[in-house]
Write a protein that holds these residues in place. Structure first.
Motif, PDB file in Angstrom:
ATOM      1  N   VAL A  58       3.380   3.887 -38.590  1.00 61.49           N
ATOM      2  CA  VAL A  58       4.197   4.137 -37.968  1.00 61.49           C
ATOM      3  C   VAL A  58       4.600   5.390 -36.633  1.00 61.49           C
ATOM      4  CG1 VAL A  58       6.250   4.295 -38.427  1.00 61.49           C
ATOM      5  CG2 VAL A  58       5.967   2.631 -39.630  1.00 61.49           C
ATOM      6  N   VAL A  59       4.002   6.566 -37.391  1.00 56.30           N
ATOM      7  CA  VAL A  59       4.653   7.839 -36.730  1.00 56.30           C
ATOM      8  C   VAL A  59       3.641   8.121 -35.636  1.00 56.30           C
ATOM      9  CG1 VAL A  59       3.366  10.223 -37.159  1.00 56.30           C
ATOM     10  CG2 VAL A  59       4.718   9.420 -39.171  1.00 56.30           C
ATOM     11  N   SER A  60       2.236   6.932 -35.912  1.00 53.01           N
ATOM     12  CA  SER A  60       1.622   7.211 -34.590  1.00 53.01           C
ATOM     13  C   SER A  60       1.658   6.675 -33.429  1.00 53.01           C
ATOM     14  CB  SER A  60      -0.141   6.705 -35.577  1.00 53.01           C
ATOM     15  OG  SER A  60      -0.812   7.406 -35.914  1.00 53.01           O
ATOM     16  N   ALA A  61       2.148   5.559 -33.840  1.00 53.12           N
ATOM     17  CA  ALA A  61       3.205   3.594 -32.970  1.00 53.12           C
ATOM     18  C   ALA A  61       3.966   4.667 -32.312  1.00 53.12           C
ATOM     19  CB  ALA A  61       3.322   2.671 -33.842  1.00 53.12           C
ATOM     20  N   LEU A  62       4.456   5.600 -32.773  1.00 54.51           N
ATOM     21  CA  LEU A  62       5.937   7.083 -31.841  1.00 54.51           C
ATOM     22  C   LEU A  62       5.386   7.412 -31.177  1.00 54.51           C
ATOM     23  CD1 LEU A  62       8.252   6.706 -35.126  1.00 54.51           C
ATOM     24  CD2 LEU A  62       8.748   5.055 -33.050  1.00 54.51           C
ATOM     25  N   ALA A  63       4.204   8.830 -31.883  1.00 52.17           N
ATOM     26  CA  ALA A  63       3.568   9.083 -31.099  1.00 52.17           C
ATOM     27  C   ALA A  63       3.327   8.175 -29.822  1.00 52.17           C
ATOM     28  CB  ALA A  63       3.243  10.126 -32.327  1.00 52.17           C
TER      29      ALA A  63
ATOM     30  N   LEU B 211      -6.781   8.508 -27.904  1.00 49.88           N
ATOM     31  CA  LEU B 211      -8.316   8.910 -28.763  1.00 49.88           C
ATOM     32  C   LEU B 211      -7.799  10.556 -29.375  1.00 49.88           C
ATOM     33  CD1 LEU B 211     -11.069   7.191 -27.664  1.00 49.88           C
ATOM     34  CD2 LEU B 211     -10.046   6.824 -29.556  1.00 49.88           C
ATOM     35  N   ALA B 212      -6.918  11.382 -28.979  1.00 51.22           N
ATOM     36  CA  ALA B 212      -7.299  12.910 -28.864  1.00 51.22           C
ATOM     37  C   ALA B 212      -5.737  12.690 -30.093  1.00 51.22           C
ATOM     38  CB  ALA B 212      -7.163  13.924 -28.196  1.00 51.22           C
ATOM     39  N   LEU B 213      -4.731  12.035 -29.724  1.00 61.98           N
ATOM     40  CA  LEU B 213      -3.425  12.075 -29.936  1.00 61.98           C
ATOM     41  C   LEU B 213      -3.489  11.584 -31.894  1.00 61.98           C
ATOM     42  CD1 LEU B 213      -0.234  12.692 -30.923  1.00 61.98           C
ATOM     43  CD2 LEU B 213      -0.050  11.226 -30.021  1.00 61.98           C
TER      44      LEU B 213
ATOM     45  N   LEU C  22      -3.440  13.226 -35.200  1.00 57.91           N
ATOM     46  CA  LEU C  22      -2.330  12.927 -36.586  1.00 57.91           C
ATOM     47  C   LEU C  22      -2.929  12.174 -38.241  1.00 57.91           C
ATOM     48  CD1 LEU C  22       0.086  10.680 -34.307  1.00 57.91           C
ATOM     49  CD2 LEU C  22       0.514  12.782 -35.584  1.00 57.91           C
ATOM     50  N   ARG C  23      -4.413  12.123 -37.591  1.00 57.13           N
ATOM     51  CA  ARG C  23      -4.646  11.472 -38.659  1.00 57.13           C
ATOM     52  C   ARG C  23      -5.844  12.722 -39.604  1.00 57.13           C
ATOM     53  NH1 ARG C  23      -6.985   6.838 -40.832  1.00 57.13           N
ATOM     54  NH2 ARG C  23      -9.431   6.871 -42.096  1.00 57.13           N
TER      55      ARG C  23
ATOM     56  N   GLY D 127     -12.194  14.903 -46.726  1.00 57.29           N
ATOM     57  CA  GLY D 127     -10.919  14.619 -46.465  1.00 57.29           C
ATOM     58  C   GLY D 127     -11.455  14.397 -44.310  1.00 57.29           C
ATOM     59  N   ALA D 128     -12.826  14.925 -44.745  1.00 61.81           N
ATOM     60  CA  ALA D 128     -13.400  15.133 -43.145  1.00 61.81           C
ATOM     61  C   ALA D 128     -13.647  14.203 -42.711  1.00 61.81           C
ATOM     62  CB  ALA D 128     -14.382  15.927 -42.951  1.00 61.81           C
ATOM     63  N   VAL D 129     -14.687  13.185 -44.118  1.00 62.39           N
ATOM     64  CA  VAL D 129     -15.084  11.648 -43.455  1.00 62.39           C
ATOM     65  C   VAL D 129     -13.932  11.302 -43.909  1.00 62.39           C
ATOM     66  CG1 VAL D 129     -15.942  10.635 -44.609  1.00 62.39           C
ATOM     67  CG2 VAL D 129     -17.121  12.366 -45.196  1.00 62.39           C
ATOM     68  N   LEU D 130     -13.313  10.775 -44.194  1.00 65.25           N
ATOM     69  CA  LEU D 130     -11.716   9.789 -44.153  1.00 65.25           C
ATOM     70  C   LEU D 130     -11.132  10.203 -42.974  1.00 65.25           C
ATOM     71  CD1 LEU D 130     -10.486   7.910 -46.060  1.00 65.25           C
ATOM     72  CD2 LEU D 130      -8.791   9.343 -46.946  1.00 65.25           C
ATOM     73  N   SER D 131     -11.224  11.320 -41.997  1.00 66.98           N
ATOM     74  CA  SER D 131     -10.858  11.437 -41.022  1.00 66.98           C
ATOM     75  C   SER D 131     -11.140  11.214 -39.958  1.00 66.98           C
ATOM     76  CB  SER D 131      -9.936  12.896 -40.781  1.00 66.98           C
ATOM     77  OG  SER D 131      -9.138  13.451 -41.725  1.00 66.98           O
TER      78      SER D 131
END
Length: 571
Positions: free
Chosen positions: A92-97, A309-311, A315-316, A395-399
């Motif tokens: 939701v946050v990504s879609a709005l951003a 992509l950068a955004l 966010l992730r 977390g780095a792998v997950l991101s």
């Protein structure tokens, strides 16, 4: 004939890409994506038009179901907080951003249309990531989060997309959007739960692996279509039905039925999963042609795609980082919970030692058993959180595993033609999906190796399997009761034979009848006893799975060992 030739060529390409993937270490979806892109640019290649319904209605339900039936419910429950954080809140946050940024950069694109683009590119596709993770041995919890996120974020994204498209034509109300989301998820969960239980009940009574598997092929659509007709989330309905089928199927289906179903589903999943990536690559030429007919330029598309992509990556990384910090702050709470569980366990043991009419009665014993089971599950949950935390490296792998896939392109194609700058939005979504797959997927193995993120030690897992198998065989032997009082299907079991048979706890010995009536009777009793013992072992394993004290890997291997014994008895 033309379509048949193309189908054979596609199937050949998928098999060749899979073989190449095993030899090079590159995930099969990435190989097929590149193959599709290359072939789309060859002048002699026929045009391919990707219909959104092919993916959203034809391919997505079986793919989600095939993944859901393999995800352990207990692991999903233990990581549910992180999974919902990434699959709902982040989407939701990504879609709005993305909507705000794209509207700011390209004023011709309205905020609602930008949010539609954000909803399209926000869900991740874990196909390539999990393929890489399984090959390189990622920790089990990271794999669970990746798979769980990909199961649920499609639903969140499609609901946001539907709301954004509605806002373009009929206006937007935040209250109505929230109520619509809650209603869609709740109704879909109910549909999936009912379909899952009903089909498990039906399949457990067919007693035929072929029929059981055939019925399983229509389960995703039995859940998806009614939910969509009720304007709920078909994706959530399919996921819930798959989780119910996977959880109860381990107990209700025979080993032969589960093995047949698993093999057929893995084959179907392999073909559909990789076929859609090949088809995705073949869309490049048609998208470039549409872009030439529009007012947008390739430079504009690439610039917006790079910004999106950068955004999305920022966010992730931020959301994963917040979750990791939150887990670290939970350590005092876990310690307090562990002490509380120890106190409850001591109190239950004290009450059991003191006895009394209320404790010694059958109902009292049942309640004591339930208390002990809850305490054991609570202890297992605390131990799991302590033993498998998501570290900064994890977390780095997950991101970095936030790749977008074919659902992104299919969802983008559902944007109606009356939306201004539709071609720009669809092309940006395609570029985001392709670049994220190639860049993230191509460098993820290197990142995993550099960070040294690995799963369970093989020696430790073997020792855990041995301990688990010992526990369930002991429980099964105790459940048989006194050896001189065993009666199975009305057949009394000889005590000496029972003692001999229970000596074989880890493998089945083949017994051949000698031909005499006494030998035939003894053989029949051996089979009865061993089938009963295997059934009790499976019940004990199901109880251990519900408690969750052992890892999923150990539980899966123990289940395979029991299945092997059952299959040998069937033969």
């Amino acid at each position: 004939m033309h379509l048949l030739t193309l189908a054979i060529a596609a199937l050949t390409a998928i098999v060749v890409a899979a073989v190449l993937s095993r030899r090079t270490g590159i995930a099969t979806p990435l190989v097929l994506l590149v193959v599709g892109i290359v072939f789309s640019l060859v002048p002699a290649t026929p045009e391919f038009e990707l219909e959104p319904d092919w993916i959203l209605l034809g391919a997505l339900p079986p793919l989600l179901y095939a993944t859901a039936v393999q995800v352990p419910v207990i692991d999903l429950r233990r990581s549910f907080g992180m999974i919902t954080w990434l699959s709902v809140t982040l989407v939701v946050v990504s879609a709005l951003a993305v909507g705000a940024v794209v509207h700011l950069v390209v004023p011709e694109v309205s905020f609602a249309a930008g949010v539609a683009l954000g909803a399209v590119v926000s869900p991740t596709d874990a196909v390539a990531a999990t393929a890489i993770g399984k090959r390189l041995g990622l920790p089990h919890r990271l794999m669970t989060v990746l798979e769980g996120e990909s199961l649920l974020n499609d639903a969140s994204a499609l609901v946001v997309l539907r709301t954004a498209l509605l806002a373009i034509t009929a206006g937007f109300s935040l209250g109505d959007a929230v109520l619509d989301f809650v209603r869609a998820v709740a109704l879909a969960a109910l549909v999936g739960y009912v379909v899952g239980h009903a089909t498990v009940w039906l399949r457990s009574r067919l007693d035929d692996p072929v029929l059981t598997t055939a019925v399983s092929f229509i389960v995703p659509f039995l859940a998806f279509l009614p939910a969509e007709e009720a304007e709920a989330s078909g994706v959530v309905a399919v996921v819930v039905a798959g989780l119910v089928a996977g959880h109860h199927g381990a107990r209700r289906f025979s080993a032969r039925e589960r093995l047949t179903e698993r093999t057929n589903w893995l084959t179907l999943q392999f073909l559909v999963e990789n076929g859609v990536f090949l088809l995705m690559g073949l869309q490049l030429e048609s998208l470039l042609r549409d872009l030439d007919d529009s007012s947008s330029t390739p430079q504009e598309v690439l610039g917006i795609a790079a910004l999106v992509l950068a955004l999305l990556l920022v966010l992730r990384v931020g959301f994963v980082g917040v979750e990791i910090l939150g887990e670290r702050r939970q350590q005092p709470r876990l310690d307090a919970m562990r002490r509380r569980l120890d106190q409850i366990s001591d109190r239950v043991d004290s009450m059991a030692d003191q006895g009394g009419p209320r404790i010694d009665s059958p109902r009292g014993q049942q309640r004591m058993s339930q208390f002990r089971r809850r305490v054991a599950r609570g202890r297992a949950d605390v131990a799991y959180q302590a033993s498998e935390p998501v570290t900064a490296r994890g977390g780095a792998v997950l991101s970095w595993a936030g790749m977008r896939g074919v659902v992104t392109l299919a969802a983008a194609l559902t944007i109606p033609p009356e939306v201004e700058e539709r071609t720009l939005l669809v092309t940006v979504a395609f570029v985001v999906a392709v670049v994220s797959l190639l860049v993230y997927g191509g460098t993820l193995p290197l990142l995993i190796r550099r960070l040294g993120v690995s799963g369970v030690d093989p020696d430790r897992e073997r020792a855990e399997v041995a301990e688990l198998f010992g526990d369930i065989t002991t429980t099964a032997a105790a459940a048989l009761g006194p050896l001189d009082q065993i009666v199975i299907d009305g057949q009394p079991i000889d005590r000496d034979l029972a003692e001999q048979q229970l000596a074989w706890l880890e493998r089945v010995e083949e017994h051949r009848a000698g031909g005499t009536p006494e030998a035939l009777t003894q053989q029949a009793q051996r089979l009865l006893l061993h089938r009963e013992f295997i059934s009790l072992m499976r019940e004990a394993l199901h109880e251990e799975r519900a408690i969750g004290a052992y890892s999923t890997g150990a539980l899966a291997r123990a289940s395979s060992m029991i299945d092997a014994q059952e299959l040998r008895l069937d033969r």
